[in-house]
Scaffold this motif. Structure first.
Motif, PDB file in Angstrom:
ATOM      1  N   VAL A 471       0.915  -1.199   0.021  1.00 41.26           N
ATOM      2  CA  VAL A 471      -0.027  -0.015  -0.016  1.00 41.26           C
ATOM      3  C   VAL A 471       0.989   1.343  -0.009  1.00 41.26           C
ATOM      4  O   VAL A 471       1.279   1.655   1.010  1.00 41.26           O
ATOM      5  CB  VAL A 471      -0.904  -0.026   1.100  1.00 41.26           C
ATOM      6  CG1 VAL A 471      -1.734   1.229   1.310  1.00 41.26           C
ATOM      7  CG2 VAL A 471      -1.966  -1.423   1.281  1.00 41.26           C
ATOM      8  N   GLN A 472       1.051   1.642  -1.189  1.00 48.76           N
ATOM      9  CA  GLN A 472       1.995   2.919  -1.238  1.00 48.76           C
ATOM     10  C   GLN A 472       1.361   4.195  -1.526  1.00 48.76           C
ATOM     11  O   GLN A 472       2.000   5.257  -1.642  1.00 48.76           O
ATOM     12  CB  GLN A 472       2.967   2.581  -2.442  1.00 48.76           C
ATOM     13  CG  GLN A 472       3.743   1.053  -2.468  1.00 48.76           C
ATOM     14  CD  GLN A 472       4.436   1.083  -1.209  1.00 48.76           C
ATOM     15  OE1 GLN A 472       4.201   0.300  -0.250  1.00 48.76           O
ATOM     16  NE2 GLN A 472       5.387   2.054  -0.686  1.00 48.76           N
ATOM     17  N   SER A 473       0.130   4.334  -1.187  1.00 51.01           N
ATOM     18  CA  SER A 473      -0.541   5.555  -1.234  1.00 51.01           C
ATOM     19  C   SER A 473      -0.805   6.174   0.196  1.00 51.01           C
ATOM     20  O   SER A 473      -1.194   5.504   1.193  1.00 51.01           O
ATOM     21  CB  SER A 473      -1.939   5.518  -1.775  1.00 51.01           C
ATOM     22  OG  SER A 473      -2.810   6.449  -1.481  1.00 51.01           O
ATOM     23  N   LEU A 474      -0.080   7.429   0.406  1.00 51.66           N
ATOM     24  CA  LEU A 474      -0.238   8.028   1.716  1.00 51.66           C
ATOM     25  C   LEU A 474      -1.874   8.235   2.076  1.00 51.66           C
ATOM     26  O   LEU A 474      -2.040   7.891   3.273  1.00 51.66           O
ATOM     27  CB  LEU A 474       0.432   9.235   1.723  1.00 51.66           C
ATOM     28  CG  LEU A 474       2.210   9.108   1.758  1.00 51.66           C
ATOM     29  CD1 LEU A 474       2.629  10.393   1.780  1.00 51.66           C
ATOM     30  CD2 LEU A 474       2.396   8.389   3.039  1.00 51.66           C
ATOM     31  N   ARG A 475      -2.514   8.328   1.244  1.00 52.72           N
ATOM     32  CA  ARG A 475      -3.917   8.727   1.530  1.00 52.72           C
ATOM     33  C   ARG A 475      -4.871   7.425   1.923  1.00 52.72           C
ATOM     34  O   ARG A 475      -5.416   7.583   2.528  1.00 52.72           O
ATOM     35  CB  ARG A 475      -4.607   9.340   0.069  1.00 52.72           C
ATOM     36  CG  ARG A 475      -6.125   9.551   0.341  1.00 52.72           C
ATOM     37  CD  ARG A 475      -6.648  10.305  -1.290  1.00 52.72           C
ATOM     38  NE  ARG A 475      -6.492   9.211  -2.204  1.00 52.72           N
ATOM     39  CZ  ARG A 475      -5.517   9.443  -3.232  1.00 52.72           C
ATOM     40  NH1 ARG A 475      -4.897  10.500  -3.350  1.00 52.72           N
ATOM     41  NH2 ARG A 475      -5.560   8.680  -3.971  1.00 52.72           N
ATOM     42  N   THR A 476      -4.464   6.197   1.026  1.00 57.37           N
ATOM     43  CA  THR A 476      -4.807   5.251   1.619  1.00 57.37           C
ATOM     44  C   THR A 476      -4.417   4.717   2.857  1.00 57.37           C
ATOM     45  O   THR A 476      -5.377   4.178   3.883  1.00 57.37           O
ATOM     46  CB  THR A 476      -4.716   4.208   0.322  1.00 57.37           C
ATOM     47  OG1 THR A 476      -5.253   4.560  -0.886  1.00 57.37           O
ATOM     48  CG2 THR A 476      -5.468   2.976   0.802  1.00 57.37           C
ATOM     49  N   ARG A 477      -3.126   4.885   3.215  1.00 63.38           N
ATOM     50  CA  ARG A 477      -2.638   4.323   4.326  1.00 63.38           C
ATOM     51  C   ARG A 477      -3.419   5.158   5.634  1.00 63.38           C
ATOM     52  O   ARG A 477      -3.683   4.419   6.613  1.00 63.38           O
ATOM     53  CB  ARG A 477      -1.025   4.784   4.579  1.00 63.38           C
ATOM     54  CG  ARG A 477      -0.314   3.678   3.713  1.00 63.38           C
ATOM     55  CD  ARG A 477       1.106   4.029   4.036  1.00 63.38           C
ATOM     56  NE  ARG A 477       1.997   3.161   3.337  1.00 63.38           N
ATOM     57  CZ  ARG A 477       3.097   2.716   3.833  1.00 63.38           C
ATOM     58  NH1 ARG A 477       3.797   3.256   4.829  1.00 63.38           N
ATOM     59  NH2 ARG A 477       3.865   1.727   2.862  1.00 63.38           N
ATOM     60  N   ALA A 478      -3.583   6.450   5.280  1.00 64.87           N
ATOM     61  CA  ALA A 478      -4.325   7.143   6.321  1.00 64.87           C
ATOM     62  C   ALA A 478      -5.735   6.686   6.834  1.00 64.87           C
ATOM     63  O   ALA A 478      -6.218   6.880   7.601  1.00 64.87           O
ATOM     64  CB  ALA A 478      -4.260   8.598   5.974  1.00 64.87           C
ATOM     65  N   GLY A 479      -6.352   5.944   5.723  1.00 65.88           N
ATOM     66  CA  GLY A 479      -7.442   5.515   5.854  1.00 65.88           C
ATOM     67  C   GLY A 479      -7.805   4.238   6.686  1.00 65.88           C
ATOM     68  O   GLY A 479      -8.991   3.638   6.829  1.00 65.88           O
ATOM     69  N   GLY A 480      -6.795   3.762   6.889  1.00 61.62           N
ATOM     70  CA  GLY A 480      -6.780   2.284   7.450  1.00 61.62           C
ATOM     71  C   GLY A 480      -7.087   1.186   6.653  1.00 61.62           C
ATOM     72  O   GLY A 480      -6.908   1.041   5.457  1.00 61.62           O
ATOM     73  N   ASP A 481      -6.889  -0.010   7.161  1.00 59.94           N
ATOM     74  CA  ASP A 481      -6.980  -1.287   6.515  1.00 59.94           C
ATOM     75  C   ASP A 481      -8.287  -1.615   5.729  1.00 59.94           C
ATOM     76  O   ASP A 481      -9.375  -1.655   6.489  1.00 59.94           O
ATOM     77  CB  ASP A 481      -6.834  -2.495   7.109  1.00 59.94           C
ATOM     78  CG  ASP A 481      -6.308  -3.732   6.465  1.00 59.94           C
ATOM     79  OD1 ASP A 481      -6.655  -4.007   5.514  1.00 59.94           O
ATOM     80  OD2 ASP A 481      -5.795  -4.729   7.141  1.00 59.94           O
TER      81      ASP A 481
END
Length: 639
Positions: A471-481
């Motif tokens: 998961v290399q998107s910072l935006r997606t990482r911030a949203g959780g699993d």
């Protein structure tokens, strides 16, 4: 040695006090103050570039988008100089008899200002500064004699001396790349307990030390890079590897730490990953060799910031593509680099390293820094001297970033350094006549090279789900699993999914053709059914996970080999709705020229065109199919 927590970061006031005293104090017989100060050279270098650095295709660029070529040398010593046996306090038991005391060499012989003035005279713009993990934690003050020419450093720990050197070097306009050279403060490299990042310490300890060090220098923008570990190589019993998913997986370890550095410590750093320096048993009849960067052709790194990756490799004439460099024990009948013809040498260096920079539009395309090469001033072997000339020619021909090893030494001791200081602070080396290497050095430093603005280049990145999430998107990482229990791949922010493998979860991302921006505050959606399918059945008889109108696939997940979900991101403008189905269940289906490169070796692959986006993924649970990805819905970015 002691392994205590890092001492508190020195204040800016203390830095200035140390530097002022160190620069103003000259050793007996030292060169003139005029040479020590060198304000004009420092000003010219400082004005020549603006931090932070990033990458565009094969080039490193500064904050203004201008090429910053790493024209560097290695100021060694802080990584340790002890050979590993005998009394550690006896200089005779240190490499070349040069006892560094876990500090950059030369501080006992010349003031920092004098040394840095000589760096300016060499024509370099950057310093690779090695350190050991042991040095970071050693709380003992350095011996007074070891900082005799810089008395303001007396009573400091090795790390505090390192702080002062970093501050002085960057204040002169040089870029500094921190290099984790060794675990312990023992001279590298062999079967020395420093073969891997985790040979003499845990991976967690290695990562935590890096996070602390990157935070320590975060506010100093001329500390530009983190060279994660030096010359990863075999231990007696096992090899480091590239993507096997175990505790010796250098690809995975460097990928994980690179992301941590950019997200937890300093987003401005370049993350520098060296290739694997040696694998296999160096005996005739056994598989062995120097992989360097060759594994990156099929498995490369994708960081959360795609413009921060730099690859690195080392080359010495006495070693070879399948030769350790040993004489006697550990020596094989493979050729050394200096035994190759000029054409063979150039082709070998291209294959092992510079292909990364010289092949544009691939998932592995990145700058390559030859962060170590060198030869002795006393070298008399004609083959070795010819190699050095050819290697300099190669660096010039390929316009390659470089760092000579080593930079500073003691006169009358080692012969490889290009600046040497005697006990009176007098300098000798390539700047002072009588050194056969001077002609090659002058040719290298003075050669024409690409400078000025660097045009934007399309970015291609692979997603490797072989063993873990990507998961290399910072935006997606911030949203959780977004799909617990599945392996997930998500493209870096600003990119879209464009290719997928039939098995094993590999993916390809790009910003080619202008990836739609995601509106601020907009949320991506997870699709696990066919509720968003529109405009007909584009894969009859197959299950289709499709994004809704105005959304594109930015990620996907798998459970084992089975498709689990797709992640759909909203676009900031209308997307095209005309498209086509790309099947890849029985063979590759990729555009001509295979843009992006081989991202799933040994697997069938499907890939949309650079003017398209992935709008859906199809699969089936029919007999022998196993719900693996079989087709992509590729739609035009704009109708």
């Amino acid at each position: 040695m002691s392994r205590l927590p890092f001492p508190a970061l020195l204040s800016g006031v203390l830095f200035l006090g140390v530097l002022g005293a160190a620069t103003a104090t000259a050793a007996p017989g030292a060169p003139s103050t005029a040479r020590a100060a060198a304000p004009d050279g420092a000003d010219r270098l400082a004005d020549a570039w603006t931090a932070p650095l990033s990458t565009r295709g094969r080039y490193i660029v500064d904050a203004s988008g201008n090429r910053f070529k790493l024209k560097s040398a290695n100021w060694q010593g802080a990584q340790g100089s002890w050979n590993g046996s005998g009394d550690i306090d006896d200089p005779a038991n240190h490499h070349d008899g040069e006892k560094a005391d876990q500090m950059p060499l030369g501080l006992d012989r010349a003031p920092i200002g004098t040394i840095l003035a000589d760096f300016h005279e060499l024509g370099i713009n950057s310093i690779r500064l090695p350190f050991s993990n042991e040095m970071l934690h050693d709380q003992r003050p350095v011996p007074d004699a070891s900082v005799a020419a810089n008395p303001a450093l007396r009573g400091r720990t090795p790390l505090q001396v390192f702080d002062a050197v970093v501050a002085a070097t960057t204040a002169e306009g040089f870029a500094v790349v921190l290099n984790n050279h060794t675990n312990t403060s023992r001279f590298c490299c062999g079967l020395d307990g420093n073969e891997r990042w985790n040979t003499s310490q845990s991976t967690a300890r290695w990562e935590d030390d890096w996070i602390a060090l990157a935070r320590r220098y975060k506010d100093n923008k001329r500390v530009v890079g983190a060279d994660l570990y030096n010359e990863v190589r075999r231990t007696v019993t096992d090899d480091a590897n590239w993507n096997l998913g175990d505790g010796h997986d250098w690809w995975a370890a460097s990928q994980h730490l690179g992301d941590r550095l950019l997200t937890e410590a300093n987003p401005d750093l370049l993350v520098i990953v060296e290739g694997i320096n040696w694998q296999g048993i160096p005996l005739d009849g056994f598989a062995h060799g120097r992989p360097t960067l060759e594994p990156a052709r099929t498995v490369s790194h994708t960081l959360v910031a795609s413009d921060k990756l730099v690859y690195s490799a080392h080359f010495y004439g006495y070693t070879g593509p399948h030769h350790t460099g040993a004489t006697g024990l550990g020596e094989t009948h493979d050729p050394r680099y200096q035994e190759l013809s000029r054409d063979e040498l150039f082709a070998t260096l291209d294959r092992q390293a510079l292909f990364v920079a010289d092949e544009p539009g691939r998932h592995f395309t990145a700058p390559v820094w030859i962060s170590e090469f060198g030869i002795g001033s006393d070298e008399s072997n004609p083959q070795a001297r010819t190699w050095f000339g050819d290697f300099v020619d190669y660096l010039i021909d390929r316009d390659a970033d470089f760092a000579y090893w080593p930079l500073v030494g003691w006169a009358g001791h080692g012969t490889w350094s290009i600046l040497n200081y005697d006990t009176q602070g007098r300098r000798s080396g390539v700047l002072d006549g009588g050194d056969w290497r001077a002609a090659g050095w002058s040719r290298l430093i003075g050669a024409p090279w690409k400078s000025g603005p660097v045009a934007d280049a399309d970015t291609w990145d692979m997603l490797d789900l072989d063993h873990a999430d990507a998961v290399q998107s910072l935006r997606t990482r911030a949203g959780g699993d977004w799909d617990p229990g599945a392996r997930k791949g998500v493209c870096p922010d600003g990119q879209r999914l464009i290719g997928l493998a039939h098995r094993d979860g590999r993916g390809l991302c790009t910003d080619a053709g202008t990836t739609p921006a995601v509106p601020a505050g907009a949320r991506s959606t997870v699709v696990r059914d066919e509720s968003q399918v529109q405009q007909g059945d584009w894969a009859g008889g197959y299950t289709k996970y499709q994004c809704g109108v105005g959304r594109f696939v930015s990620g996907y997940s798998v459970r084992g080999q089975e498709v689990s979900a797709v992640l759909c991101s909203p676009a900031d403008h209308a997307l095209g709705t005309s498209g086509r189905t790309v099947w890849f269940d029985r063979g590759d289906a990729r555009p001509a020229g295979e843009p992006g490169g081989e991202f799933a070796l040994g697997n069938f692959k499907g890939q949309c065109g650079t003017d398209e986006y992935v709008a859906g993924v199809a699969f089936t649970g029919a007999w022998a199919k196993g719900k693996t990805p079989d087709a992509l819905l590729c739609r035009k970015l704009a109708d």
